[in-house]
Design a protein around this motif. Sequence first.
Motif, PDB file in Angstrom:
ATOM      1  N   ASN A 231       1.069  -1.323  -0.029  1.00  0.00           N
ATOM      2  CA  ASN A 231       0.084  -0.019  -0.052  1.00  0.00           C
ATOM      3  C   ASN A 231       1.009   1.314  -0.143  1.00  0.00           C
ATOM      4  O   ASN A 231       1.843   1.214   0.364  1.00  0.00           O
ATOM      5  N   GLU A 232       0.509   2.322  -0.485  1.00  0.00           N
ATOM      6  CA  GLU A 232       0.803   3.651  -0.327  1.00  0.00           C
ATOM      7  C   GLU A 232      -0.440   4.459   0.103  1.00  0.00           C
ATOM      8  O   GLU A 232      -1.418   4.309  -0.319  1.00  0.00           O
ATOM      9  N   VAL A 233       0.051   5.055   1.219  1.00  0.00           N
ATOM     10  CA  VAL A 233      -0.996   5.886   2.084  1.00  0.00           C
ATOM     11  C   VAL A 233      -0.751   7.370   2.186  1.00  0.00           C
ATOM     12  O   VAL A 233       0.373   7.621   2.448  1.00  0.00           O
ATOM     13  N   TYR A 234      -1.693   8.006   2.148  1.00  0.00           N
ATOM     14  CA  TYR A 234      -1.477   9.496   2.086  1.00  0.00           C
ATOM     15  C   TYR A 234      -1.704   9.913   3.640  1.00  0.00           C
ATOM     16  O   TYR A 234      -2.695  10.008   4.210  1.00  0.00           O
ATOM     17  N   ILE A 235      -0.464  10.545   4.256  1.00  0.00           N
ATOM     18  CA  ILE A 235      -0.657  10.863   5.688  1.00  0.00           C
ATOM     19  C   ILE A 235      -0.917  12.297   5.582  1.00  0.00           C
ATOM     20  O   ILE A 235       0.097  13.270   5.463  1.00  0.00           O
ATOM     21  N   LYS A 236      -1.944  12.917   6.226  1.00  0.00           N
ATOM     22  CA  LYS A 236      -2.053  14.244   6.088  1.00  0.00           C
ATOM     23  C   LYS A 236      -0.950  15.153   6.984  1.00  0.00           C
ATOM     24  O   LYS A 236      -0.544  16.251   6.578  1.00  0.00           O
ATOM     25  N   GLU A 237      -0.875  14.455   8.149  1.00  0.00           N
ATOM     26  CA  GLU A 237       0.177  15.370   8.920  1.00  0.00           C
ATOM     27  C   GLU A 237       1.508  15.505   8.504  1.00  0.00           C
ATOM     28  O   GLU A 237       2.188  16.337   8.883  1.00  0.00           O
ATOM     29  N   LEU A 238       1.927  14.535   7.688  1.00  0.00           N
ATOM     30  CA  LEU A 238       3.124  14.376   6.950  1.00  0.00           C
ATOM     31  C   LEU A 238       3.243  15.131   5.619  1.00  0.00           C
ATOM     32  O   LEU A 238       4.377  15.497   5.098  1.00  0.00           O
ATOM     33  N   ASN A 239       1.798  15.266   5.082  1.00  0.00           N
ATOM     34  CA  ASN A 239       1.661  15.985   3.848  1.00  0.00           C
ATOM     35  C   ASN A 239       2.735  15.115   2.559  1.00  0.00           C
ATOM     36  O   ASN A 239       3.153  15.694   1.653  1.00  0.00           O
ATOM     37  N   LYS A 240       2.437  13.824   2.647  1.00  0.00           N
ATOM     38  CA  LYS A 240       3.132  12.834   1.731  1.00  0.00           C
ATOM     39  C   LYS A 240       2.432  11.580   1.577  1.00  0.00           C
ATOM     40  O   LYS A 240       1.885  11.164   2.729  1.00  0.00           O
ATOM     41  N   TRP A 241       2.697  10.885   0.805  1.00  0.00           N
ATOM     42  CA  TRP A 241       2.510   9.316   0.307  1.00  0.00           C
ATOM     43  C   TRP A 241       3.427   8.593   1.292  1.00  0.00           C
ATOM     44  O   TRP A 241       4.887   9.006   0.788  1.00  0.00           O
ATOM     45  N   VAL A 242       3.134   7.566   1.862  1.00  0.00           N
ATOM     46  CA  VAL A 242       4.218   6.603   2.333  1.00  0.00           C
ATOM     47  C   VAL A 242       3.876   5.134   1.907  1.00  0.00           C
ATOM     48  O   VAL A 242       2.763   4.918   1.716  1.00  0.00           O
ATOM     49  N   VAL A 243       5.039   4.471   1.921  1.00  0.00           N
ATOM     50  CA  VAL A 243       5.023   3.098   1.719  1.00  0.00           C
ATOM     51  C   VAL A 243       4.526   2.137   2.886  1.00  0.00           C
ATOM     52  O   VAL A 243       5.393   2.341   3.924  1.00  0.00           O
ATOM     53  N   ILE A 244       3.758   1.217   2.954  1.00  0.00           N
ATOM     54  CA  ILE A 244       3.372   0.370   4.117  1.00  0.00           C
ATOM     55  C   ILE A 244       2.917  -0.906   3.439  1.00  0.00           C
ATOM     56  O   ILE A 244       2.383  -1.141   2.589  1.00  0.00           O
ATOM     57  N   ASP A 245       3.826  -1.780   4.071  1.00  0.00           N
ATOM     58  CA  ASP A 245       3.560  -3.266   3.598  1.00  0.00           C
ATOM     59  C   ASP A 245       3.132  -4.324   4.755  1.00  0.00           C
ATOM     60  O   ASP A 245       3.985  -4.692   5.575  1.00  0.00           O
ATOM     61  N   THR A 246       1.963  -4.336   4.772  1.00  0.00           N
ATOM     62  CA  THR A 246       1.349  -5.203   6.032  1.00  0.00           C
ATOM     63  C   THR A 246       1.588  -6.582   5.701  1.00  0.00           C
ATOM     64  O   THR A 246       1.700  -7.310   6.753  1.00  0.00           O
ATOM     65  N   THR A 247       1.547  -7.039   4.585  1.00  0.00           N
ATOM     66  CA  THR A 247       2.077  -8.694   4.520  1.00  0.00           C
ATOM     67  C   THR A 247       3.491  -8.698   4.987  1.00  0.00           C
ATOM     68  O   THR A 247       3.679  -9.825   5.725  1.00  0.00           O
ATOM     69  N   VAL A 248       4.504  -7.934   4.663  1.00  0.00           N
ATOM     70  CA  VAL A 248       5.968  -8.054   5.350  1.00  0.00           C
ATOM     71  C   VAL A 248       5.876  -8.052   6.811  1.00  0.00           C
ATOM     72  O   VAL A 248       6.262  -8.649   7.601  1.00  0.00           O
ATOM     73  N   ASP A 249       5.203  -7.047   7.310  1.00  0.00           N
ATOM     74  CA  ASP A 249       5.057  -6.939   8.775  1.00  0.00           C
ATOM     75  C   ASP A 249       4.332  -8.043   9.428  1.00  0.00           C
ATOM     76  O   ASP A 249       4.834  -8.193  10.372  1.00  0.00           O
ATOM     77  N   ALA A 250       3.094  -8.623   8.901  1.00  0.00           N
ATOM     78  CA  ALA A 250       2.643  -9.719   9.824  1.00  0.00           C
ATOM     79  C   ALA A 250       3.441 -10.875   9.569  1.00  0.00           C
ATOM     80  O   ALA A 250       3.392 -11.843  10.485  1.00  0.00           O
ATOM     81  N   SER A 251       4.202 -11.037   8.563  1.00  0.00           N
ATOM     82  CA  SER A 251       5.282 -12.200   8.176  1.00  0.00           C
ATOM     83  C   SER A 251       6.509 -12.015   9.255  1.00  0.00           C
ATOM     84  O   SER A 251       7.342 -13.067   9.283  1.00  0.00           O
ATOM     85  N   SER A 252       6.982 -10.843   9.464  1.00  0.00           N
ATOM     86  CA  SER A 252       8.043 -10.832  10.121  1.00  0.00           C
ATOM     87  C   SER A 252       8.113 -10.687  11.660  1.00  0.00           C
ATOM     88  O   SER A 252       7.079 -10.569  12.426  1.00  0.00           O
ATOM     89  N   LYS A 253       9.082 -11.656  12.229  1.00  0.00           N
ATOM     90  CA  LYS A 253       9.068 -11.937  13.640  1.00  0.00           C
ATOM     91  C   LYS A 253       9.757 -10.932  14.589  1.00  0.00           C
ATOM     92  O   LYS A 253       9.468 -10.920  15.824  1.00  0.00           O
ATOM     93  N   LYS A 254      10.193  -9.604  14.031  1.00  0.00           N
ATOM     94  CA  LYS A 254      10.797  -8.751  14.532  1.00  0.00           C
ATOM     95  C   LYS A 254      10.137  -7.370  13.943  1.00  0.00           C
ATOM     96  O   LYS A 254       9.662  -7.316  12.867  1.00  0.00           O
TER      97      LYS A 254
END
Length: 271
Positions: A231-254
């Motif tokens: 996903n790419e998500v627009y964060i209003k407070e940062l005024n920019k698009w950011v990359v978020i990868d829930t698949t990788v985060d859910a699969s990571s042990k750390k």
Amino acid sequence: MRKIFVCLCFIVLLIPAYSISAPSEKATANAVAQPVDTSLIASGVIGVKYSSQVGKRVKVAIEKSGNVYYYDLPNDGTINYLPLQMKNGSYNVSVYEQIKGTSYLPVHQTAVQLSLEDLNQVYLQSVQNVHWNKSMKPIKKAAELTSKLKRNEDKVKAIHSYIVKNVKYDSQKLKTVQPGYIPSIEATFEENKGICYDYSSLFAAMLRSQGIPAKVAMGYTPGVKGYHAWNEVYIKELNKWVVIDTTVDASSKKASPIYKKNSLYSKEKEY
């Protein structure tokens, strides 16, 4: 080191190796009078529908400035809403009906004009592969998770945390999923499992329901073998698009940073 796993998404349609025939008078006569619905174009989406012969597949091509997105379409006249995500300007929409095998016949073509003041509006809508409405359980859960939060960034983190903690990667599904697969956010939410396409569709839908622009992006990233979705998500407070990868985060042990490095993601498509 990032955990390496396989995430081979079967996307709506990659550029297909289909042969296209010239339209015939019969095909033109049988075509739906107006298969393209522009009533929601002010939100950056169009509806497309077409009823074909029994067993015949239907495809849609949306083209702008030489770039094309392909979609499978139900052949029973059910309307599907599709994004106009290639910025403002003139789009050509073409509907194709299967003749036989990989041969298709163009049955309708039309041009539409997109003129949005806010291009992020496209990424708030319910479309074919990010389908949602307020009555769905995951959308109600998003409202619950964010009910006491004011900042969009805090809402993004709350929904991200829920998905990462509760949805598991479905390796078995990866082995059996077929080309043309479209995620169901309700199924992913109920079963608490899915492939990368499911993760990214669920996350995008939950965010969009809270007024937070979110894209489903597709392409490649190191540490993930095969075609991937994130996903790419627009964060209003940062005024920019950011990359978020829930698949990788859910699969990571750390624990890893929620915002990924853009340079690590090679995007080919976005929805």
